[in-house]
Design an enzyme around this catalytic site. Structure first.
Site, PDB file in Angstrom:
ATOM      1  N   GLY A   1      17.189  68.124  54.114  1.00 43.44           N
ATOM      2  CA  GLY A   1      17.074  68.997  55.273  1.00 43.44           C
ATOM      3  C   GLY A   1      18.416  69.320  55.875  1.00 43.44           C
ATOM      4  N   ILE A   2      18.409  70.367  56.685  1.00 42.37           N
ATOM      5  CA  ILE A   2      19.596  70.708  57.464  1.00 42.37           C
ATOM      6  C   ILE A   2      19.197  70.739  58.933  1.00 42.37           C
ATOM      7  CG2 ILE A   2      20.843  71.970  55.656  1.00 42.37           C
ATOM      8  CD1 ILE A   2      19.762  74.577  57.003  1.00 42.37           C
TER       9      ILE A   2
ATOM     10  N   ARG B   1      24.609  68.868  45.397  1.00 47.64           N
ATOM     11  CA  ARG B   1      25.973  68.505  44.984  1.00 47.64           C
ATOM     12  C   ARG B   1      25.947  67.376  43.955  1.00 47.64           C
ATOM     13  NH1 ARG B   1      28.107  67.127  50.747  1.00 47.64           N
ATOM     14  NH2 ARG B   1      25.907  66.564  50.884  1.00 47.64           N
TER      15      ARG B   1
ATOM     16  N   ILE C   1      20.168  59.122  55.261  1.00 45.42           N
ATOM     17  CA  ILE C   1      18.843  58.477  55.296  1.00 45.42           C
ATOM     18  C   ILE C   1      18.258  58.387  53.880  1.00 45.42           C
ATOM     19  CG2 ILE C   1      16.452  58.828  56.083  1.00 45.42           C
ATOM     20  CD1 ILE C   1      17.648  60.159  58.634  1.00 45.42           C
TER      21      ILE C   1
ATOM     22  N   TYR D   1      14.784  74.661  63.835  1.00 44.31           N
ATOM     23  CA  TYR D   1      14.681  73.273  63.341  1.00 44.31           C
ATOM     24  C   TYR D   1      13.386  72.644  63.850  1.00 44.31           C
ATOM     25  CZ  TYR D   1      16.110  68.407  62.393  1.00 44.31           C
ATOM     26  OH  TYR D   1      16.182  67.111  61.931  1.00 44.31           O
TER      27      TYR D   1
HETATM   28  P1  NAP Z   1      22.509  64.246  55.456  1.00 47.16           P
HETATM   29  O1  NAP Z   1      23.277  63.075  55.009  1.00 47.16           O
HETATM   30  O2  NAP Z   1      23.212  65.524  55.742  1.00 47.16           O
HETATM   31  O3  NAP Z   1      21.340  64.497  54.405  1.00 47.16           O
HETATM   32  C1  NAP Z   1      20.775  65.719  54.094  1.00 47.16           C
HETATM   33  C2  NAP Z   1      20.534  65.728  52.607  1.00 47.16           C
HETATM   34  O4  NAP Z   1      19.739  66.863  52.259  1.00 47.16           O
HETATM   35  C3  NAP Z   1      21.833  65.809  51.800  1.00 47.16           C
HETATM   36  O5  NAP Z   1      21.826  64.813  50.800  1.00 47.16           O
HETATM   37  C4  NAP Z   1      21.808  67.190  51.197  1.00 47.16           C
HETATM   38  O6  NAP Z   1      22.411  67.208  49.901  1.00 47.16           O
HETATM   39  C5  NAP Z   1      20.310  67.458  51.113  1.00 47.16           C
HETATM   40  N1  NAP Z   1      20.003  68.882  51.137  1.00 47.16           N
HETATM   41  C6  NAP Z   1      20.283  69.790  52.101  1.00 47.16           C
HETATM   42  N2  NAP Z   1      19.895  71.015  51.724  1.00 47.16           N
HETATM   43  C7  NAP Z   1      19.345  70.875  50.488  1.00 47.16           C
HETATM   44  C8  NAP Z   1      18.767  71.770  49.563  1.00 47.16           C
HETATM   45  N3  NAP Z   1      18.669  73.094  49.804  1.00 47.16           N
HETATM   46  N4  NAP Z   1      18.297  71.284  48.387  1.00 47.16           N
HETATM   47  C9  NAP Z   1      18.395  69.960  48.118  1.00 47.16           C
HETATM   48  N5  NAP Z   1      18.929  69.073  48.940  1.00 47.16           N
HETATM   49  C10 NAP Z   1      19.405  69.527  50.113  1.00 47.16           C
HETATM   50  O7  NAP Z   1      21.713  63.891  56.812  1.00 47.16           O
HETATM   51  P2  NAP Z   1      20.510  62.884  57.116  1.00 47.16           P
HETATM   52  O8  NAP Z   1      20.617  62.575  58.547  1.00 47.16           O
HETATM   53  O9  NAP Z   1      20.463  61.777  56.132  1.00 47.16           O
HETATM   54  O10 NAP Z   1      19.242  63.854  56.930  1.00 47.16           O
HETATM   55  C11 NAP Z   1      18.143  63.575  56.109  1.00 47.16           C
HETATM   56  C12 NAP Z   1      16.877  64.100  56.773  1.00 47.16           C
HETATM   57  O11 NAP Z   1      16.645  63.393  57.986  1.00 47.16           O
HETATM   58  C13 NAP Z   1      16.922  65.595  57.134  1.00 47.16           C
HETATM   59  O12 NAP Z   1      15.701  66.206  56.783  1.00 47.16           O
HETATM   60  C14 NAP Z   1      17.062  65.562  58.648  1.00 47.16           C
HETATM   61  O13 NAP Z   1      16.493  66.688  59.271  1.00 47.16           O
HETATM   62  C15 NAP Z   1      16.302  64.302  58.989  1.00 47.16           C
HETATM   63  N6  NAP Z   1      16.635  63.730  60.290  1.00 47.16           N
HETATM   64  C16 NAP Z   1      17.918  63.356  60.558  1.00 47.16           C
HETATM   65  C17 NAP Z   1      18.209  62.824  61.820  1.00 47.16           C
HETATM   66  C18 NAP Z   1      19.601  62.402  62.193  1.00 47.16           C
HETATM   67  O14 NAP Z   1      19.859  62.222  63.391  1.00 47.16           O
HETATM   68  N7  NAP Z   1      20.508  62.180  61.271  1.00 47.16           N
HETATM   69  C19 NAP Z   1      17.197  62.694  62.772  1.00 47.16           C
HETATM   70  C20 NAP Z   1      15.905  63.084  62.448  1.00 47.16           C
HETATM   71  C21 NAP Z   1      15.629  63.611  61.184  1.00 47.16           C
HETATM   72  P3  NAP Z   1      23.191  68.501  49.342  1.00 47.16           P
HETATM   73  O15 NAP Z   1      23.927  69.109  50.494  1.00 47.16           O
HETATM   74  O16 NAP Z   1      24.072  67.967  48.265  1.00 47.16           O
HETATM   75  O17 NAP Z   1      22.132  69.413  48.799  1.00 47.16           O
END
Ligand code: NAP
Length: 250
Positions: free
Chosen positions: A85-86, A38, A17, A148
């Site tokens: 986020g995680i 990363r 996202i 979460y």
């Molecule tokens: P994603 O590709 O796994 O993205 C998560 C990103 O957060 C990664 O780029 C990761 O990069 C970064 N991150 C994680 N821990 C971090 C830390 N301690 N410091 C800095 N960066 C960190 O998944 P995504 O779905 O795009 O998620 C993005 C956001 O959307 C999250 O907050 C998630 O909760 C939210 N969201 C996702 C969904 C879904 O279904 N996919 C639904 C609702 C909300 P690094 O690991 O390199 O640090």
């Protein structure tokens, strides 16, 4: 939409996202700093108006230093997207303090630190946007993921509180609340839910898709479109809101 001359910082902007939002804002003319832990992941997608910065949102010193160097390079932050986020799910009786701290530390402490540091250079500008990528789990409980859910409810509380505190300023604070989006988080959840529930990955994916009211995964681009709207002048009176992107009402 013209975001020329505006500096945007997106945490977790190297993947999923965050990356879709980074590309959308860069296409609209913004200089975009993307952050994450990363370096290799960030470097792979950086180029043109997208600039990589290694920063861990759960580490206060890293966030303070990261923002300071981004501001020194590209000027005050006009748009800040707290997206990092995680999404790990664990039932209450299986959680320990380390797990709880990890989820809250990244998702909620990380959002607080990000917004706090962004406001240092944004305050005083004649335009500003703070956007939190929360979740439908910020609006309703997500089964099997109490930590979460708590972290995402907290992000929305932070957005609502800040929107009150800065009321009348040119800065708006809003949360985007997606249902399941087609990113690494969903692929990883598919595997872990299947293992926990003793079902196939296909069944696990179907369970997630069913949560979205229109019965399909949301694309990262759909979330980016909402972020772009929130960055535009068209949304100047939208403040302290939660924008659900889940195919229907939650
Ligand atoms: P994603 O590709 O796994 O993205 C998560 C990103 O957060 C990664 O780029 C990761 O990069 C970064 N991150 C994680 N821990 C971090 C830390 N301690 N410091 C800095 N960066 C960190 O998944 P995504 O779905 O795009 O998620 C993005 C956001 O959307 C999250 O907050 C998630 O909760 C939210 N969201 C996702 C969904 C879904 O279904 N996919 C639904 C609702 C909300 P690094 O690991 O390199 O640090």
């Amino acid at each position: 939409m013209d975001l020329n001359g505006k500096h945007a910082l997106i945490t977790g902007g190297g993947t999923g996202i965050g990356l879709a939002i980074a590309k959308a804002l860069a296409e609209a003319g913004a200089e975009v700093t993307i952050t994450g832990r990363r370096k290799d992941v960030l470097d792979k997608v950086a180029g043109g108006r997208i600039h990589a910065l290694t920063m861990d949102v759960a580490d206060e010193a890293s966030v303070v230093d990261g923002f300071a160097s981004a501001v020194a390079e590209r000027g005050p932050i006009a748009i800040c997207v707290a997206n990092a986020g995680i999404a790990e799910g664990k039932a209450l009786h299986k959680m320990d303090m380390d797990f709880w701290r990890k989820v809250i530390g990244i998702n909620l402490d990380g959002a607080y630190l990000t917004m706090r540091e962004a406001m240092k250079s944004m305050t005083g500008l004649d335009y500003g946007r703070i956007i939190a990528v929360a979740s439908i789990a910020g609006i309703k409980g997500l089964r099997g993921a109490p930590a979460y859910t708590a972290s995402k409810h907290g992000m929305i509380g932070l957005i609502r509180g800040l929107s009150e505190d800065y009321m009348g300023s040119p800065i708006t604070f809003n949360a985007i609340c997606p249902g399941y989006v087609d990113t690494a988080i969903v692929s990883e959840n598919t595997v872990s839910i299947a293992a926990r529930a003793g079902i196939s990955e296909e069944q696990a994916l179907k369970m997630m898709v069913k949560t979205n009211r229109h019965q399909r995964l949301i694309s990262p681009q759909e979330v980016a479109n909402t972020a772009l709207y929130l960055c535009s002048e068209l949304s100047g009176s939208i403040n302290g809101q939660t924008m659900e992107i889940a195919g229907g009402q939650m």
